[in-house]
Design an enzyme around this catalytic site. Structure first.
Site, PDB file in Angstrom:
ATOM      1  N   GLU A 246       0.872  -1.280   0.028  1.00 33.53           N
ATOM      2  CA  GLU A 246       0.058  -0.064   0.140  1.00 33.53           C
ATOM      3  C   GLU A 246       0.886   1.226  -0.006  1.00 33.53           C
ATOM      4  O   GLU A 246       1.879   1.165   0.543  1.00 33.53           O
ATOM      5  CB  GLU A 246      -0.933   0.097   1.161  1.00 33.53           C
ATOM      6  CG  GLU A 246      -1.616  -1.301   1.637  1.00 33.53           C
ATOM      7  CD  GLU A 246      -2.414  -1.254   2.816  1.00 33.53           C
ATOM      8  OE1 GLU A 246      -2.351  -0.219   3.416  1.00 33.53           O
ATOM      9  OE2 GLU A 246      -2.912  -2.482   3.272  1.00 33.53           O
ATOM     10  N   GLU A 358      -9.606   5.349   3.718  1.00 35.17           N
ATOM     11  CA  GLU A 358     -10.096   4.683   4.825  1.00 35.17           C
ATOM     12  C   GLU A 358      -9.654   5.599   6.244  1.00 35.17           C
ATOM     13  O   GLU A 358      -9.029   6.304   6.250  1.00 35.17           O
ATOM     14  CB  GLU A 358      -8.838   3.660   4.639  1.00 35.17           C
ATOM     15  CG  GLU A 358      -9.330   2.517   6.278  1.00 35.17           C
ATOM     16  CD  GLU A 358      -8.685   1.486   5.965  1.00 35.17           C
ATOM     17  OE1 GLU A 358      -9.277   0.175   5.486  1.00 35.17           O
ATOM     18  OE2 GLU A 358      -7.507   1.359   6.262  1.00 35.17           O
TER      19      GLU A 358
END
Ligand SMILES: *[C@@H]1O[C@H](CO)[C@@H](O)[C@H](O)[C@H]1NC(C)=O
Ligand SMILES: *[C@@H]1O[C@H](CO)[C@@H](O)[C@H](O)[C@H]1NC(C)=O
Ligand SMILES: *[C@@H]1O[C@H](CO)[C@@H](O)[C@H](O)[C@H]1NC(C)=O
Length: 447
Positions: A246, A358
């Site tokens: 990520e 997120e």
């Protein structure tokens, strides 16, 4: 007379400052004393001696560490690792072509390959970091943000410093599991406990690369143990035991000690349980770039109705070495995750790619009041250009070695009234831009 009252005022101010800092520090001092041995040992393990250090204007220290002494080499799988200095791949851009005949129903989001995104009205590509104004690292070294005593004292535990909270080993079918339908198939994204996401998801191909242009914002984080990200994920493995690499930007006060927007990387091979970490706070990621420091602020940030600043985040597997490379902006290689870290993604590709945001907080879903930690720009996706956070030029690479818009996509949101998502195109002639984000707690919509 005037001087005396001035002095008095100063004395009172000192008193206020002192008494305040005293009450705040009692806890920290106690913790610091109690754990001083553990802290010293952990700091020794985390920080490598630099050949030079640079004090950034924001107070962070960057150590220029010999590239062969970086944390990655503490990893058992990387003892004799030979550094790859530059990726060896080059991908062709797929020429825009008319819509293919099959349509990815029932997703309401049209996804076939069409003309490139509409003009970026006013966005500049940046990969600048403020610390670069204070100095630069010599050749043969890499810049590493120094972990300080105070960083460890903020952490919930020393063992899990730099790690996301783990998803539970087993989970039942409930609201906390993310599922999305792509090409009529139910896709399990895994447990979303204490997490609220607004993402674009693609699956169905062998992904050896993915990228997107994400504009940079500085959303509000309400409480220090919460964080908010805008990022891309490349994953493989089941929802409760996945591997993931990520990168993106993040506001994470607990980890970094302030609310600046910072560049980050993350990896895990067991869905955040016991492996992986942010940046270089554990061994794993091999950095090759001497100008970019992971975990350091990125800027300038975009402003509403004003200039938009964006960075291309690009993760690609080098099929010659198996290394998963991170590149930023226009082809600036930062470093890579070596294949030795992984199982699924060692020989294999990623099977799931996500783009978006997120928010991590225990005050999401059914826990009211909802957190006011924002995602993206803090505006809902419907704000579109100039107001919402976006991912433009969404691209994947499969074994055809071509960069292309992913054919099979779906949008997923945990709480559309708090953080929304919209894969929007002006008309079917254009490929969509993915907009996402929101304020979190918001009147009756997100109480
Ligand atoms: C999507 O679904 C169609 C029809 O079921 C199938 O033929 C196709 O292979 C699927 N595509 C992917 C990428 O899974
Ligand atoms: C475009 O960007 C420039 C500088 O980056 C800025 O001064 C200007 O206000 C922006 N215009 C719009 C319409 O956003
Ligand atoms: C969720 O948050 C609660 C409260 O902070 C915490 O006890 C729990 O460990 C968290 N769980 C996960 C999976 O993050």
């Amino acid at each position: 007379m005037e001087q005396r009252s001035g002095m008095l005022l100063l004395a009172i101010m000192c008193l206020i400052v002192f008494s305040r800092s005293e009450t705040v520090d009692v806890d920290v001092n106690f913790k610091a004393k109690k754990y001083s041995l553990e802290i010293n040992n952990k700091l020794k393990l985390l920080n490598k001696r630099g050949v030079k250090n640079i004090k950034s204007e924001n107070g962070d220290i960057v150590d220029c560490v010999d590239i062969y002494k970086q944390p990655a080499f503490d990893h058992p799988a990387l003892q004799n690792h030979k550094i790859q200095t530059q990726p060896s791949f080059q991908f062709a851009s797929q020429a825009p072509s008319p819509s293919p005949s099959h349509s990815p129903s029932p997703s309401p989001i049209p996804s076939p390959i069409r003309s490139p995104v509409q003009n970026d009205h006013n966005s500049s590509q940046i990969i600048s970091q403020y610390w670069q104004r204070s100095g630069s690292c010599p050749d043969g070294t890499i810049p590493i943000r120094r972990i300080r005593r105070r960083d460890l004292l903020r952490a919930a535990s020393f063992e899990r410093f730099g790690m996301k909270n783990a998803a539970p080993n087993s989970y039942s079918t409930n609201d906390d599991i993310g599922t999305v339908y792509i090409n009529k198939t139910r896709v399990d994204l895994g447990p979303q406990i204490n997490r609220s996401a607004a993402i674009l998801v693609t699956t169905g191909y062998s992904y050896i690369g993915a990228q997107g242009d994400i504009n940079i914002w500085n959303p509000k984080v309400e409480s220090p143990d919460e964080y908010t990200t805008a990022q891309i994920w490349l994953r493989n493995g089941p929802g409760n035991d996945f591997e993931s690499v990520e990168s993106g930007w993040m506001v994470n006060p607990k980890l970094y000690g302030d609310s600046a927007t910072r560049l980050f990387v993350y990896w895990t091979v067991d869905s955040y349980k016991s492996t992986g970490c942010f940046d270089l706070t554990c061994s794993g990621f091999v950095q090759t770039n001497k100008d970019i420091a992971l975990g350091m602020p990125l800027g300038p940030v975009s402003s509403e109705a004003g200039p938009q600043y964006q960075t291309t985040f690009s993760i690609n597997k080098d099929v010659n070495t198996g290394n998963w490379w991170l590149r930023l902006g226009q082809n600036v290689a930062v470093g890579y995750w070596p294949p030795g870290l992984f199982s699924y993604m060692k020989q294999g590709p990623a099977t799931l790619v996500e783009w978006g945001g997120e928010v991590y907080s225990s005050k999401v879903k059914n826990n009211r009041p909802h957190t006011a930690t924002a995602m993206g720009s803090g505006n809902f996706a419907s704000g579109l250009d100039g107001y919402a956070c976006y991912v433009k030029q969404v691209r994947i690479v499969d074994y055809s070695m071509q960069l292309k818009y992913p054919e099979w996509v779906g949008s997923f949101v945990d709480e559309g009234n708090c953080y929304s998502a919209q894969n929007y195109a002006q008309s079917l002639a254009y490929e969509p831009t993915f907009y996402f984000g929101g304020p979190g707690r918001y009147y009756n919509y997100c109480p």
